[in-house]
Design an enzyme around this catalytic site. Structure first.
Site, PDB file in Angstrom:
ATOM      1  N   LYS A 126      12.491  -5.214  30.267  1.00  0.00           N
ATOM      2  CA  LYS A 126      12.313  -5.848  29.189  1.00  0.00           C
ATOM      3  C   LYS A 126      13.006  -7.130  29.222  1.00  0.00           C
ATOM      4  O   LYS A 126      14.062  -7.261  30.032  1.00  0.00           O
ATOM      5  CB  LYS A 126      13.192  -4.859  27.984  1.00  0.00           C
ATOM      6  CG  LYS A 126      12.716  -5.255  26.516  1.00  0.00           C
ATOM      7  CD  LYS A 126      11.585  -4.596  26.104  1.00  0.00           C
ATOM      8  CE  LYS A 126      10.840  -5.002  24.854  1.00  0.00           C
ATOM      9  NZ  LYS A 126      10.115  -4.159  24.096  1.00  0.00           N
ATOM     10  N   ASP A 166       6.382  -8.559  22.691  1.00  0.00           N
ATOM     11  CA  ASP A 166       7.024  -7.658  21.571  1.00  0.00           C
ATOM     12  C   ASP A 166       7.656  -8.684  20.487  1.00  0.00           C
ATOM     13  O   ASP A 166       6.506  -9.358  20.178  1.00  0.00           O
ATOM     14  CB  ASP A 166       8.334  -7.197  22.462  1.00  0.00           C
ATOM     15  CG  ASP A 166       9.030  -6.318  21.690  1.00  0.00           C
ATOM     16  OD1 ASP A 166       9.029  -5.072  21.742  1.00  0.00           O
ATOM     17  OD2 ASP A 166      10.157  -6.465  21.024  1.00  0.00           O
TER      18      ASP A 166
HETATM   19  P1  NDP Z   1       5.942  -8.835  15.591  1.00  0.00           P
HETATM   20  O1  NDP Z   1       6.739  -9.911  15.693  1.00  0.00           O
HETATM   21  O2  NDP Z   1       4.470  -8.922  15.346  1.00  0.00           O
HETATM   22  O3  NDP Z   1       6.390  -8.299  14.061  1.00  0.00           O
HETATM   23  C1  NDP Z   1       7.704  -8.053  13.694  1.00  0.00           C
HETATM   24  C2  NDP Z   1       7.790  -7.743  12.329  1.00  0.00           C
HETATM   25  O4  NDP Z   1       9.056  -7.055  12.187  1.00  0.00           O
HETATM   26  C3  NDP Z   1       7.600  -8.840  11.335  1.00  0.00           C
HETATM   27  O5  NDP Z   1       7.165  -8.317  10.088  1.00  0.00           O
HETATM   28  C4  NDP Z   1       9.142  -9.244  11.121  1.00  0.00           C
HETATM   29  O6  NDP Z   1       9.436  -9.975  10.117  1.00  0.00           O
HETATM   30  C5  NDP Z   1       9.818  -7.887  11.069  1.00  0.00           C
HETATM   31  N1  NDP Z   1      11.211  -8.052  11.591  1.00  0.00           N
HETATM   32  C6  NDP Z   1      11.443  -8.411  12.926  1.00  0.00           C
HETATM   33  N2  NDP Z   1      12.990  -8.579  12.976  1.00  0.00           N
HETATM   34  C7  NDP Z   1      13.394  -8.010  11.940  1.00  0.00           C
HETATM   35  C8  NDP Z   1      14.637  -7.974  11.467  1.00  0.00           C
HETATM   36  N3  NDP Z   1      15.819  -8.284  12.107  1.00  0.00           N
HETATM   37  N4  NDP Z   1      14.697  -7.314  10.034  1.00  0.00           N
HETATM   38  C9  NDP Z   1      13.675  -7.243   9.280  1.00  0.00           C
HETATM   39  N5  NDP Z   1      12.374  -7.326   9.745  1.00  0.00           N
HETATM   40  C10 NDP Z   1      12.149  -7.740  10.898  1.00  0.00           C
HETATM   41  O7  NDP Z   1       6.517  -7.664  16.552  1.00  0.00           O
HETATM   42  P2  NDP Z   1       5.698  -6.483  16.675  1.00  0.00           P
HETATM   43  O8  NDP Z   1       5.125  -6.029  15.323  1.00  0.00           O
HETATM   44  O9  NDP Z   1       5.238  -6.336  18.105  1.00  0.00           O
HETATM   45  O10 NDP Z   1       6.923  -5.451  16.850  1.00  0.00           O
HETATM   46  C11 NDP Z   1       7.468  -4.530  15.655  1.00  0.00           C
HETATM   47  C12 NDP Z   1       8.207  -3.482  16.465  1.00  0.00           C
HETATM   48  O11 NDP Z   1       7.445  -2.756  17.410  1.00  0.00           O
HETATM   49  C13 NDP Z   1       9.546  -3.656  17.294  1.00  0.00           C
HETATM   50  O12 NDP Z   1      10.470  -2.937  17.340  1.00  0.00           O
HETATM   51  C14 NDP Z   1       8.813  -3.654  18.808  1.00  0.00           C
HETATM   52  O13 NDP Z   1       9.853  -3.489  19.832  1.00  0.00           O
HETATM   53  C15 NDP Z   1       8.182  -2.734  18.655  1.00  0.00           C
HETATM   54  N6  NDP Z   1       6.999  -2.083  19.704  1.00  0.00           N
HETATM   55  C16 NDP Z   1       6.064  -3.241  19.942  1.00  0.00           C
HETATM   56  C17 NDP Z   1       4.897  -3.021  20.676  1.00  0.00           C
HETATM   57  C18 NDP Z   1       4.088  -3.970  20.812  1.00  0.00           C
HETATM   58  O14 NDP Z   1       3.153  -3.623  21.669  1.00  0.00           O
HETATM   59  N7  NDP Z   1       3.922  -5.196  20.174  1.00  0.00           N
HETATM   60  C19 NDP Z   1       4.974  -1.592  21.550  1.00  0.00           C
HETATM   61  C20 NDP Z   1       5.905  -0.721  21.075  1.00  0.00           C
HETATM   62  C21 NDP Z   1       7.108  -1.140  20.247  1.00  0.00           C
HETATM   63  P3  NDP Z   1       9.609 -11.690  10.195  1.00  0.00           P
HETATM   64  O15 NDP Z   1       8.035 -12.078   9.957  1.00  0.00           O
HETATM   65  O16 NDP Z   1      10.356 -11.992   8.964  1.00  0.00           O
HETATM   66  O17 NDP Z   1      10.337 -11.958  11.152  1.00  0.00           O
HETATM   67  O1  2IT Z   2       8.152  -1.699  23.625  1.00  0.00           O
HETATM   68  C1  2IT Z   2       7.165  -1.764  24.148  1.00  0.00           C
HETATM   69  O2  2IT Z   2       6.665  -0.795  24.603  1.00  0.00           O
HETATM   70  C2  2IT Z   2       6.384  -2.936  24.199  1.00  0.00           C
HETATM   71  N1  2IT Z   2       6.631  -4.023  23.340  1.00  0.00           N
HETATM   72  C3  2IT Z   2       5.125  -3.093  24.888  1.00  0.00           C
HETATM   73  C4  2IT Z   2       5.267  -3.253  26.462  1.00  0.00           C
HETATM   74  C5  2IT Z   2       4.255  -3.363  27.200  1.00  0.00           C
HETATM   75  O3  2IT Z   2       4.487  -3.808  28.314  1.00  0.00           O
HETATM   76  O4  2IT Z   2       2.897  -3.424  26.728  1.00  0.00           O
END
Ligand code: NDP
Ligand code: 2IT
Length: 453
Positions: A126, A166
């Site tokens: 990561k 992420d």
């Molecule tokens: P994005 O940046 O697309 O969206 C993040 C969302 O979460 C936004 O709505 C953001 O709001 C909100 N957010 C972020 N930080 C905070 C905080 N500290 N408090 C409250 N709200 C918060 O990210 P993703 O959708 O990709 O990621 C969301 C979650 O999913 C994370 O935990 C990530 O690690 C996990 N994840 C993502 C994967 C991926 O493929 N993208 C895979 C597996 C897990 P705002 O716009 O206000 O920042």
């Molecule tokens: O937390 C996660 O699994 C991710 N942000 C996706 C990682 C990836 O390599 O696609």
């Protein structure tokens, strides 16, 4: 807590001070593994868990960049190369002001187990930066991404370490970073995943984490003879994961009534249907505005801003059947978990990484609800990254149906693995233990085979 876990945690805390999220992630896994280590003393004497806890390599670096007004900024960049026993390091990059070494270490640690569960050959890693993309122009984002990659490029490669997105890193950022990597290396390879469809990306990768979390929920529900049809669902976040979680729930006949961002949440009792979701996608991905703007268009919805005086999140305090925490770590505490259970929620599938704190996890497990922890439920994203790597290696793209079918099969197999391991090690129905044990065994056996390295 067993003496073994107590001693291990004392050492982890002493050696890694001021990394509470890392301690939390390790403690949850160690508690699940106590029974495995009792039954398999060979893992304990080979110090497998102690080795997994120590990253193979931690890279931190300066990211200096010049904005469009000529001002110089300095951010900190990181890449945690946690474990490569079963494949090249693999995991996302997070750009958010809250990023610290401890946050990335917890995420890299979780990633090792998650990637192992996917059935694909990927180690865990990561990275990211404390850079805040919010409100920045495309030009500023490009300059930062280029500066970040001008150091990261020397540490990664398609057979070494393959980053992806992420929080704060989506298609735009991956594009800018890929461009810089290609220029510096003079190579077109699958060094990043989440790429654009015209230049090596995979169909379904943008959808995969959200779709996967919903497939996982469907699998859990099917163990109780239920489906998502007609179910009311709470979703937090409004980014990549949340958006495609809503899309898939709608396709399966469920109704989503909440979405949020870091400023507050909306509650739309009628449900966020396909048309409203298209508006949210435009709002968050194109206009990059706040979720609050939803109520300007859909007057029947209610917006509640975050109140820092609250010790609970009101989003989790609505009547519903299922919940999909999809924003960030520790967004569900013990009180939130109790509110969810009291409001009738019996299925929680985590799109985010470690969104529930240890008190909350205990409430879900004691309440015997269907609780799918992030490292199992959100593994569809990285699994589809693995499928993108396969397509890049073959230089052949697969169809949408092919990738979606593979994603569905992988989520089914992760679910079956969790169920089987939970049962085999004495806690049937406990997906936390199932995921931690299932993820661990494959990595542990690979480490045993490969000697002390
Ligand atoms: P994005 O940046 O697309 O969206 C993040 C969302 O979460 C936004 O709505 C953001 O709001 C909100 N957010 C972020 N930080 C905070 C905080 N500290 N408090 C409250 N709200 C918060 O990210 P993703 O959708 O990709 O990621 C969301 C979650 O999913 C994370 O935990 C990530 O690690 C996990 N994840 C993502 C994967 C991926 O493929 N993208 C895979 C597996 C897990 P705002 O716009 O206000 O920042
Ligand atoms: O937390 C996660 O699994 C991710 N942000 C996706 C990682 C990836 O390599 O696609």
């Amino acid at each position: 807590m067993s003496d073994y876990v107590k001693d291990l945690m004392a050492e982890v805390k002493a050696k890694n001070p001021a990394q509470p999220e890392f301690h939390q992630a390790v403690q949850e896994v160690a508690e699940s593994l106590a029974v495995v280590l009792d039954r398999h003393p060979e893992y304990r004497s080979a110090k497998i868990l102690e080795r997994i806890i120590e990253p193979e390599r931690v890279i931190t670096f300066r990211v200096p960049w010049v904005d469009d007004q000529g001002e110089i900024h300095i951010n900190r960049g990181y890449r945690i190369e946690m474990n490569s026993a079963i494949g090249p390091y693999k995991g996302g990059l997070r750009f958010h002001p809250s990023v610290t070494l401890g946050i990335l270490k917890f995420l890299a640690f979780e990633q090792v187990f998650k990637n192992s569960l996917t059935t694909l050959p990927m180690g865990g890693g990561k990275g990211g930066s404390d850079f805040d993309p919010k409100g920045k122009s495309d030009l500023k984002i490009m300059r930062f991404c280029q500066a970040f990659m001008s150091e990261l490029f020397r540490h990664i490669g398609p057979d070494t370490d393959v980053p992806a997105g992420d929080i704060g890193v989506g298609g735009r950022e991956i594009g800018y970073m890929f461009g810089m990597y290609k220029k510096l290396r003079n190579e077109f390879t699958g060094v990043l995943t989440g790429k654009g469809l015209n230049w090596g990306g995979s169909l379904i990768r943008p959808e995969a984490t959200g779709y996967g979390a919903v497939y996982f929920a469907s699998e859990m529900l099917s163990t109780r003879g239920k489906t998502l049809e007609g179910k009311t669902c709470l979703v937090s976040g409004s980014g990549n994961v949340a958006q495609y979680t809503v899309e898939k729930i709608n396709q399966l006949g469920g109704k989503v009534v909440t979405l949020s961002d870091s400023n507050g949440y909306i509650y739309d009792e009628k449900g966020i249907n396909a048309e409203k979701l298209a508006f949210v996608m435009e709002l968050k991905n194109v206009r990059r505005a706040r979720i609050q703007d939803y109520i300007d268009k859909y007057k029947e919805a209610v917006y509640t801003p975050v109140d820092p005086k609250n010790d609970f999140n009101p989003l989790w305090n609505h009547k519903a059947d299922c919940a999909f925490p999809s924003a960030t770590q520790n967004e569900v505490n013990g009180k939130d978990a109790a509110n969810l259970v009291r409001n009738g929620v019996y299925c929680v599938s985590e799109g985010a990484n470690m969104p529930t704190n240890l008190d909350g996890v205990k409430v879900f497990l004691d309440g015997k609800i269907l609780y799918g922890p992030g490292k199992a439920a959100n593994a569809g994203g990285v699994a589809t990254s693995g499928l993108e790597m396969s397509q890049n290696s073959m230089r052949l793209p697969w169809t949408r149906e092919e990738v979606d079918n593979r994603l569905r099969m992988i989520m089914k197999s992760i679910h079956a693995n969790c169920v089987e391991k939970a049962e085999r090690f004495g806690t049937p129905g406990n997906y936390v233990n199932g995921a931690n044990i299932g993820g661990f065994l494959k990595v542990a056996d690979a480490m045993m085979d490969q000697g002390v390295v």
